[in-house]
Design a protein around this motif. Structure first.
Motif, mmCIF file in Angstrom:
data_model
loop_
_atom_site.group_PDB
_atom_site.id
_atom_site.type_symbol
_atom_site.label_atom_id
_atom_site.label_comp_id
_atom_site.label_asym_id
_atom_site.label_seq_id
_atom_site.Cartn_x
_atom_site.Cartn_y
_atom_site.Cartn_z
ATOM 1 N N LEU A 170 32.859 40.951 47.204
ATOM 2 C CA LEU A 170 32.800 39.530 46.874
ATOM 3 C C LEU A 170 31.366 39.003 46.778
ATOM 4 O O LEU A 170 31.156 37.860 46.387
ATOM 5 C CB LEU A 170 33.565 38.715 47.918
ATOM 6 N N ILE A 171 30.383 39.820 47.126
ATOM 7 C CA ILE A 171 28.989 39.373 47.182
ATOM 8 C C ILE A 171 28.333 39.563 45.818
ATOM 9 O O ILE A 171 28.287 40.685 45.296
ATOM 10 C CB ILE A 171 28.216 40.143 48.263
ATOM 11 N N PRO A 254 41.262 52.630 39.862
ATOM 12 C CA PRO A 254 40.416 51.766 39.033
ATOM 13 C C PRO A 254 39.912 50.561 39.828
ATOM 14 O O PRO A 254 40.530 50.133 40.804
ATOM 15 C CB PRO A 254 41.358 51.329 37.914
ATOM 16 N N SER A 255 38.781 50.029 39.374
ATOM 17 C CA SER A 255 38.193 48.844 39.997
ATOM 18 C C SER A 255 37.838 47.840 38.918
ATOM 19 O O SER A 255 37.299 48.200 37.867
ATOM 20 C CB SER A 255 36.925 49.203 40.777
ATOM 21 N N ASP A 256 38.140 46.572 39.178
ATOM 22 C CA ASP A 256 37.739 45.473 38.310
ATOM 23 C C ASP A 256 37.089 44.402 39.171
ATOM 24 O O ASP A 256 37.711 43.894 40.112
ATOM 25 C CB ASP A 256 38.942 44.892 37.556
ATOM 26 N N VAL A 257 35.839 44.074 38.842
ATOM 27 C CA VAL A 257 35.068 43.120 39.621
ATOM 28 C C VAL A 257 34.608 41.994 38.702
ATOM 29 O O VAL A 257 34.056 42.250 37.626
ATOM 30 C CB VAL A 257 33.838 43.798 40.276
ATOM 31 N N ARG A 258 34.829 40.747 39.139
ATOM 32 C CA ARG A 258 34.367 39.566 38.404
ATOM 33 C C ARG A 258 33.803 38.579 39.418
ATOM 34 O O ARG A 258 34.520 38.142 40.330
ATOM 35 C CB ARG A 258 35.523 38.925 37.623
ATOM 36 N N ASP A 281 36.998 37.349 41.721
ATOM 37 C CA ASP A 281 38.394 37.743 41.548
ATOM 38 C C ASP A 281 38.391 39.240 41.245
ATOM 39 O O ASP A 281 38.068 39.658 40.134
ATOM 40 C CB ASP A 281 39.035 36.957 40.409
ATOM 41 N N ASN A 282 38.711 40.058 42.245
ATOM 42 C CA ASN A 282 38.558 41.506 42.137
ATOM 43 C C ASN A 282 39.869 42.221 42.447
ATOM 44 O O ASN A 282 40.682 41.740 43.236
ATOM 45 C CB ASN A 282 37.477 42.003 43.112
ATOM 46 N N ARG A 283 40.022 43.388 41.834
ATOM 47 C CA ARG A 283 41.220 44.205 42.051
ATOM 48 C C ARG A 283 40.787 45.667 42.171
ATOM 49 O O ARG A 283 39.984 46.144 41.360
ATOM 50 C CB ARG A 283 42.208 44.035 40.888
ATOM 51 N N ARG A 312 40.231 37.492 46.288
ATOM 52 C CA ARG A 312 39.712 36.311 45.599
ATOM 53 C C ARG A 312 39.018 35.404 46.606
ATOM 54 O O ARG A 312 39.453 35.288 47.753
ATOM 55 C CB ARG A 312 40.834 35.542 44.892
ATOM 56 N N VAL A 313 37.949 34.767 46.170
ATOM 57 C CA VAL A 313 37.225 33.860 47.054
ATOM 58 C C VAL A 313 36.611 32.741 46.222
ATOM 59 O O VAL A 313 36.281 32.921 45.048
ATOM 60 C CB VAL A 313 36.113 34.601 47.833
ATOM 61 N N GLY A 314 36.509 31.586 46.845
ATOM 62 C CA GLY A 314 35.773 30.463 46.282
ATOM 63 C C GLY A 314 35.066 29.750 47.423
ATOM 64 O O GLY A 314 35.640 29.574 48.505
#
Length: 810
Positions: A170-171, A254-258, A281-283, A312-314
């Motif tokens: 998340l960083i 698999p990794s998805d990072v946004r 928002d990562n999976r 997910r973080v905000g």
């Protein structure tokens, strides 16, 4: 409702930061940028462009002081900084250029590369969710890992409320200005047993210009980051975006990072205010450990999937600094963070056909009913030849708010230099946690297929079933620190922090999980530094730190009623808080030599924990466990580092010894093949703590062949470690490993920059983490369904990987 009133002493977190981002040379400021600098220059850097550096708008080196802030909110400036030679502890700083040099969107990779005592392992099976271990203490994203490091971003503690976990994914790595690894300071409060990791983020005052960086390569990796900063008069804005996809080298990984990070700032007459915010928002396919028998056939093998994590973080932070007088600075921060995590975890199951009536299902043995959500015993709809499993789903949603206020004074005391800091903080978190198990069958690829049948409260005593829990954490604290210059060469630092921690658990289904726990403690600090010569100084210090048991640990602490750690909570007997007492001392220095600047440091440390908490695997149920106080433990060692920096050449090498041992005799549950008939192993004083390698050696070189062309490489050696579960040190250890990496870059023109990276160039097949599993729960489908014979399960490291990238700087 069971009430736990454990009156003991505890320190809790604050929105604080020990080292200011101002202590790093701003190699990313544009020419002529307006910047308020602290008036006391400790050391400086030569202005101008050095050989091998680019001349883009964000790459001009400037003369700035190296200052340490101790501790404070993110907006430290004039009046807040102290000379790092006056810090009575080890100082480890990684700047933005080093993070960029690591060539990774994982900040943990840069920490492992440049901080002697840090090693990283992938217990989760995913490179973006690593365990970061420093001096034998861990900051991990894996719920159920006893945490020992506090992590801060812009002065806000980002250990998640429910289990003190740290989600490194998340960083926003591109937006980091500096990372400091802090030791021997109780002011960092909750969970800083082994220290704290503090990240300072960029803003439009420090970073101006634009950059787009795209890289791709092995295992389907494609990643891109963009950042932009601008200052207009007294205002500045900054923003960063990151996106990544990686197929992973293992099955189902698999990794998805946004990620996004932004900052809006205002600065005038020494006063400064910022509003910064972020979202992610990562999976991930978190594939965890796999039996060595599978990995011997295919290095990318996995065991019992799906294992999927959605994070997910905000968050939004408001920070401010006001220079009330020439010697008084007031700083404050208010923050809001919302974290949401969903997991799917395929596992073996304790559910089986009943012995006397195979048309019904039992749990844990052949006679205890396995119940449905309605409380009635479940019928058995599965084929007799099927291998049963379950998919455990969890949801964790935490909302954290908090504020801190700090005042710093730099007036002389009795005619001597003095730096005094006093502050207070309050943080509150509310978490909603739920878990639900779905029965299914395990196929020949070890994938668990759900059946739509959900398991209710089952076991004797109850060990699994739906969970709905609301927890509240409230942490408040008051701290003060003072550094007094006895002479020009000798300074002493003293102070401490008093904190109160209140934790409340509210069962949303029944009452078994209800409970309250309160912990208080005052943690002191005393230390001193002495400047032996202009370039050599000595330090020594003593401090105490602690952490309260987390809501997760309090909800799973009964050996008679183990739970799937991080999923199904069943009881909350009291746990004692952990207290760490640390002493460290060392020498550090720097000098100018013919070819550049030579820096070095040598230190020793010892940290003794009382009432340490350990995750204990259940000797009865595979995949189940509980948390237990295990008496006293010790982590001690040596850290040594040397580096050489010049315009064309940079060299570094470090060695860290971490000796981690149990100090008390203790019998604990274990899944070790050496456990006795009751599933226990006997710990004797002096046994080594598993998963902590004793030796770490690091080295690296970067050389500018021309002003535009650079090459370099680095190496890491990590010695052997005991498998998790082998607290009695009877099984063979996980082997040591060495890995070598290469990188190169070429500055095409003022704007374009191309680079390449080769990781693990010798394609070494090694593992960073090991544990045991029950060989009888699932057949080895890869070997015709025969039983597994080797109980070892490990986290395989990534094979050789090649990456190429292009960066445009404007």
């Amino acid at each position: 409702m069971r009430r736990i009133r454990a009156r003991s002493l505890f320190i809790v977190p604050a929105s604080i930061c020990l080292f200011s981002g101002n202590d790093i040379a701003r190699a990313e400021d544009p020419p002529g940028a307006v910047q308020a600098l602290p008036p006391i220059v400790v050391t400086g850097t030569k202005t101008g462009v050095k050989r091998g550096q680019t001349t883009g708008a964000t790459r001009i080196a400037r003369t700035v002081p190296r200052l340490v802030v101790y501790p404070t909110t993110p907006l430290s400036g004039p009046g807040s900084g102290i000379d790092p030679e006056k810090v009575p502890a080890s100082v480890n700083v990684v700047d933005a250029n080093q993070i960029k040099q690591a060539g990774s969107l994982n900040v943990s990779d840069a920490l492992q590369k440049y901080v002697p005592g840090i090693v990283v392992n992938e217990v989760s099976g995913n490179p973006f969710q690593p365990n970061v271990q420093f001096r034998g203490f861990v900051a991990s994203p894996v719920a159920g890992t006893p945490q020992g490091l506090a992590v801060y971003q812009n002065g806000v503690r980002i250990n998640e409320a429910f289990g003190d976990t740290v989600n490194w994914d998340l960083i926003p790595t591109a937006a980091i200005k500096s990372v400091t690894v802090v030791t021997n300071n109780p002011a960092f409060g909750l969970n800083a047993l082994g220290g704290a990791i503090d990240m300072q983020m960029k803003d439009g005052f420090a970073y101006q210009g634009a950059e787009i960086d795209t890289m791709g390569g092995s295992f389907g990796r494609i990643q891109s980051s963009a950042q932009w900063g601008k200052q207009v008069d007294h205002f500045a804005v900054y923003g960063a975006l990151e996106g990544l996809h990686d197929d992973g080298f293992r099955n189902f990984s698999p990794s998805d990072v946004r990620r996004f990070y932004g900052d809006v700032g205002y600065r005038n007459d020494g006063n400064e205010f910022h509003l910064n915010m972020g979202a992610a928002d990562n999976r991930f396919g978190a594939t965890a450990t796999a039996p060595v028998e599978l990995l011997q056939q295919f290095w990318g093998a996995t065991f019992t999937t799906p294992q999927i994590t959605n994070n997910r973080v905000g968050y939004v932070n408001l920070t401010g600094k006001v220079e009330a007088t020439p010697s008084w600075t007031i700083e404050g921060v208010a923050h809001l963070r919302v974290f949401d995590q969903k997991t799917e975890d395929g596992n073996p199951t304790g559910t089986q056909p009943c012995t006397t009536d195979p048309t019904l299902l039992c749990f844990g043995n052949g006679s205890t009913p396995a119940n449905g959500l309605n409380g009635a015993q479940l019928a058995n709809p599965f084929d007799p030849s099927a291998t049963l499993g379950e998919i455990d789903r969890t949801t964790t949603r935490s909302t954290t708010t908090g504020a801190s206020l700090q005042a710093t004074n730099t007036d002389q005391l009795f005619g001597h230099g003095n730096h005094f800091t006093v502050g207070t903080s309050f943080d509150s978190s509310v978490t909603h946690f739920s878990a639900l198990p779905e029965l299914g069958t395990i196929g020949p690829n070890f994938v668990v297929s759900g059946s739509g049948i959900f398991l209710g409260q089952s076991g004797n005593p109850v060990s699994i079933g739906p969970v709905a829990l609301r927890t509240t954490n409230q942490y408040s604290g008051l701290y003060a620190l003072d550094t007094f210059d006895v002479t020009n060469a000798f300074s002493i630092t003293g102070g401490g922090r008093f904190n109160l921690a209140d934790i409340k658990l509210e069962d949303q289904i029944g009452s078994a999980l209800n409970g309250n726990a309160s912990y208080t403690r005052f943690n002191p600090l005393i230390g001193g530094t002495y400047k032996i010569t202009q370039g050599v100084s000595a330090y020594a210090g003593y401090s105490e730190a602690n952490r309260a048991p987390t809501p997760l640990e309090l909800g799973c602490a009964d050996p008679a009623r183990p739970c799937i750690v991080a999923a199904f909570l069943v009881s909350d007997p009291p746990l004692k808080q952990v207290v760490s007492r640390t002493v460290e001392a060392g020498l550090r220095g720097s000098s100018e030599v013919n070819i550049g600047t030579l820096g070095w440091k040598l230190g020793v440390f010892r940290a003794d924990n009382t009432d340490d908490i350990l995750a204990i695997p259940s000797p009865v149920l595979q995949g189940f466990g509980y948390f237990q106080n295990v008496g006293s433990t010790r982590r001690q060692g040596i850290e040594a580092e040397v580096n050489l920096k010049s315009s064309a050449l940079q060299l570094y090498a470090s060695y860290a010894l971490v000796d981690a041992r149990f100090l008390d005799a203790l019998q604990v549950g274990s899944n070790s093949p050496f456990a006795d008939a009751n599933g226990h192993v006997q710990i004797v004083p002096g046994d080594r703590i598993p998963a902590i390698p004793r030796n770490r050696v690091k080295a690296g070189i970067d050389y500018s062949i021309t002003d535009a062309f650079k090459i370099g490489g680095d190496a890491l050696f990590v010695s052997s470690q005991y498998f998790v579960g082998d607290e009695s040190n009877q099984a063979p250890r996980l082997p040591s490993y060495a890995v070598f990496n290469l990188h190169a870059s070429y500055q095409i023109d003022k704007t374009m920059h191309i680079y390449a990276r080769a990781d693990n160039i010798f394609d070494n097949r090694y593992a960073t983490y090991g544990t045991f599993f029950n060989t009888g729960t699932v057949p080895n489908f890869a070997n015709g369904g025969a039983p597994f014979t080797d109980p070892r399960s490990i986290s395989p490291a990534r094979p050789r990987a090649l990456y190429v990238g292009l960066k445009a700087t404007f």
